[in-house]
Design an enzyme around this catalytic site. Structure first.
Site, PDB file in Angstrom:
ATOM      1  N   ASP A   1      -8.836  -3.538  -6.347  1.00 28.50           N
ATOM      2  CA  ASP A   1      -8.224  -3.240  -5.370  1.00 28.50           C
ATOM      3  C   ASP A   1      -8.403  -2.360  -4.863  1.00 28.50           C
ATOM      4  OD1 ASP A   1      -6.573  -1.533  -2.935  1.00 28.50           O
ATOM      5  OD2 ASP A   1      -5.084  -2.735  -3.701  1.00 28.50           O
TER       6      ASP A   1
ATOM      7  N   HIS B   1      -7.566  -5.470  -1.444  1.00 29.15           N
ATOM      8  CA  HIS B   1      -6.202  -4.666  -1.256  1.00 29.15           C
ATOM      9  C   HIS B   1      -4.731  -5.225  -0.545  1.00 29.15           C
ATOM     10  CE1 HIS B   1      -4.079  -1.046   0.006  1.00 29.15           C
ATOM     11  NE2 HIS B   1      -3.799  -1.038   0.730  1.00 29.15           N
TER      12      HIS B   1
ATOM     13  N   SER C   1       0.587  -1.430  -0.158  1.00 28.69           N
ATOM     14  CA  SER C   1       0.053  -0.348  -0.060  1.00 28.69           C
ATOM     15  C   SER C   1       0.948   1.141   0.143  1.00 28.69           C
ATOM     16  CB  SER C   1      -0.959  -0.065   1.795  1.00 28.69           C
ATOM     17  OG  SER C   1      -1.907   0.624   0.960  1.00 28.69           O
TER      18      SER C   1
END
Length: 532
Positions: free
Chosen positions: A473, A501, A245
């Site tokens: 995502d 994610h 991320s």
């Protein structure tokens, strides 16, 4: 990263990972607070975007005034959790003007490679945020990553400056944070708009009051430079790294600053460093809409779906009606002082979009809400904000705002700017667009001017870098992974066709095998490699 009410670039780890990282390495602490927190901050020299030309002298060698940091030794001790060691490292508050009296102490943890074969060095991990604790995540990575990797690498993490155990940024009391998270982010009139701006100003002023001196020195560039110091301390010629991320932006920034020090870099759930804060928030709104559609498609196919059993469009209408109902009449919860407002309910829904494993909990919470019970949705919201059962918040949201507001110019400078952008946000996401737009206003009042800017990162001269993207995502849309992989001179894209994610170590043997081959042998997947 959505419903982070203050700043719209919160990129969280999946719920399954959060559940695993329950143990706290409490012995690993970089010390509380920081020096002269109320001092007026100054500009952080060198905190610009790590474009291909931004490395400058950083990539060319270690300057004499930084040698003591690169040559330091960590005094390791047991964390109190079997197999994990903890320690601290010193870094300068300001890399342009290092002064030992102002040094920061960063918390570091490691778990030694478990296998008997040849070790490959250290593998640094970061879960994202910005503001997520890498040390907490290390427990998941060291125990949950494929053994083929953990048996060959020492697994290492450092809480970035301003985060968790590394002299954390502080902003509000817990009671103030309760009030902040409940403020309406879909204002219908001037009074409600004023409430949003007042909440943002209170938040920002609190950060300046409690963490003033630190705020100018928590950029992603600063943390990337810290990682190079740690690389040297660990005795590694090259940095091996897995960033999830926001951790992909941190890793890409490192590659832009220190391309010749890049070893094996995995950037999973990638951010696009070339887009503005406004474009980032708007694109992310669309990502959450896509994720909700996937959830709704699954839900309406089940009997008893709280959003109906006819179509995705009908499910969206049901959710819109629920949000409107919460706006007018917040639901009771077990805490009489904390009814479920529309803002908290929206955050609860968004939090479940990160991971399919949270979908059953969301279905149950939405069912309860239709029956007048808000506790379950409130619990989902609390997990998003890292609020524990005692009412205490981690510093996740404070660090998140501090890093985001320093890294990029604000998405909006005034409520009028938000109102002009609302149509485009609502087009991107009819369900979440308004919330994400108003939640992007907070940096307008930040006490420290941004030092970074949107720019492509090419990292010329770096070895192969693996970028992993998931097609649905919610927090880091797949288009960002494609963009980052194309920007990096040595970028290689690996695609996961699915939901959730990030992708590595989350159940796909295809993804895990491809990433493992890269980490263990430097083998990159063929162009166009897609897993499902």
């Amino acid at each position: 990263m959505p419903a982070a009410k203050h700043s719209m670039r919160l990129l969280r780890m999946p719920a399954t990972v959060i559940a695993v990282t329950g143990l706290l390495l409490s012995a690993c602490s970089g010390g509380g607070g920081h020096k002269a927190a109320a001092d007026s901050p100054g500009a952080s020299a060198g905190s610009t975007a790590a474009s291909s030309g931004a490395a400058g002298s950083a990539a060319g060698g270690i300057s004499a005034n930084l040698a003591s940091y690169y040559n330091q030794k960590i005094s390791w001790h047991s964390c109190g959790v079997s197999g994990f060691d903890c320690g601290t490292m010193k870094v300068p508050l300001d890399y342009a003007h290092p002064v030992s009296a102002d040094d920061l102490k960063l918390a570091v943890a490691r778990k030694a490679a478990t296998g008997k074969g040849g070790k490959l060095g250290s593998l640094l991990v970061n879960p994202g945020g910005p503001g997520g604790s890498a040390i907490d995540y290390l427990q998941y990575a060291a125990l949950g990553y494929p053994s083929a990797v953990t048996s060959r690498y020492d697994m290492v993490a450092v809480d970035p400056r301003g985060v968790a155990r590394s002299q954390p940024v502080e902003c509000l009391t817990d009671k103030q944070m309760d009030a902040f998270t409940a403020v309406d982010t879909t204002p219908d009139n001037s009074a409600e708009i004023k409430a949003v701006t007042t909440a943002d100003r209170t938040f920002d002023n609190g950060c300046e009051h409690r963490s003033g001196k630190l705020l100018a020195h928590v950029s992603t560039v600063d943390s990337a430079r810290d990682m190079d110091v740690l690389r040297a301390i660990l005795g590694d010629k090259k940095l091996n790294y897995i960033g999830k991320s926001y951790g992909t932006f941190l890793g890409a920034t490192y590659a832009g600053l220190f391309p010749k020090n890049v070893g094996h870099l995995v950037l999973d759930g990638a951010m696009d460093p070339s887009i503005s804060a406004l474009d980032s928030s708007r694109t992310q709104a669309g990502g959450f809409e896509v994720a909700f559609d996937a959830f709704a498609k699954d839900c309406v196919a089940r009997s008893g779906c709280p959003l109906g059993t006819t179509s995705v469009a009908d499910a969206g209408k049901h959710l819109t009606a629920l949000f409107a109902s919460l706006d007018a009449h917040p639901l009771k919860t077990g805490d009489v002082s904390r009814p479920l407002t529309e803002a908290l309910g929206t955050t609860g829904v968004i939090s479940a979009m990160y991971d399919q494993s949270a979908w059953p909990s969301l279905r149950s919470a939405l069912t309860d809400a239709t029956k007048g019970q808000g506790d379950a949705l409130l619990q989902l919201s609390d997990s998003y904000y890292e609020r524990d059962d005692s009412g205490k918040y981690s510093n996740l949201m404070y660090a998140n705002a501090a890093v985001n507001c320093l890294d990029l110019p604000p998405a909006f400078k005034s409520p009028a700017d938000v109102e002009k952008a609302l149509p485009s946000f609502r087009k991107a996401s009819p369900l979440f667009g308004t919330t994400l737009a108003w939640s992007s206003l907070g940096c307008a009042y930040w006490p420290v001017a941004s030092t970074g800017h949107a720019a492509k990162i090419t990292a010329d001269g770096a070895g192969p870098i693996l970028v992993v993207g998931t097609t649905r995502d919610p927090a880091t849309p797949y288009a960002w992974a494609k963009s980052l992989a194309s920007q990096l001179s040595s970028g290689h894209l690996l695609t996961y066709q699915g939901d959730g994610h990030t992708a590595y170590a989350r159940g796909s043997s295809c993804i895990d095998s491809a990433v493992n081959a890269y980490l263990l042998a430097g083998t990159v997947p063929p162009n166009g490699k897609t897993c499902s």
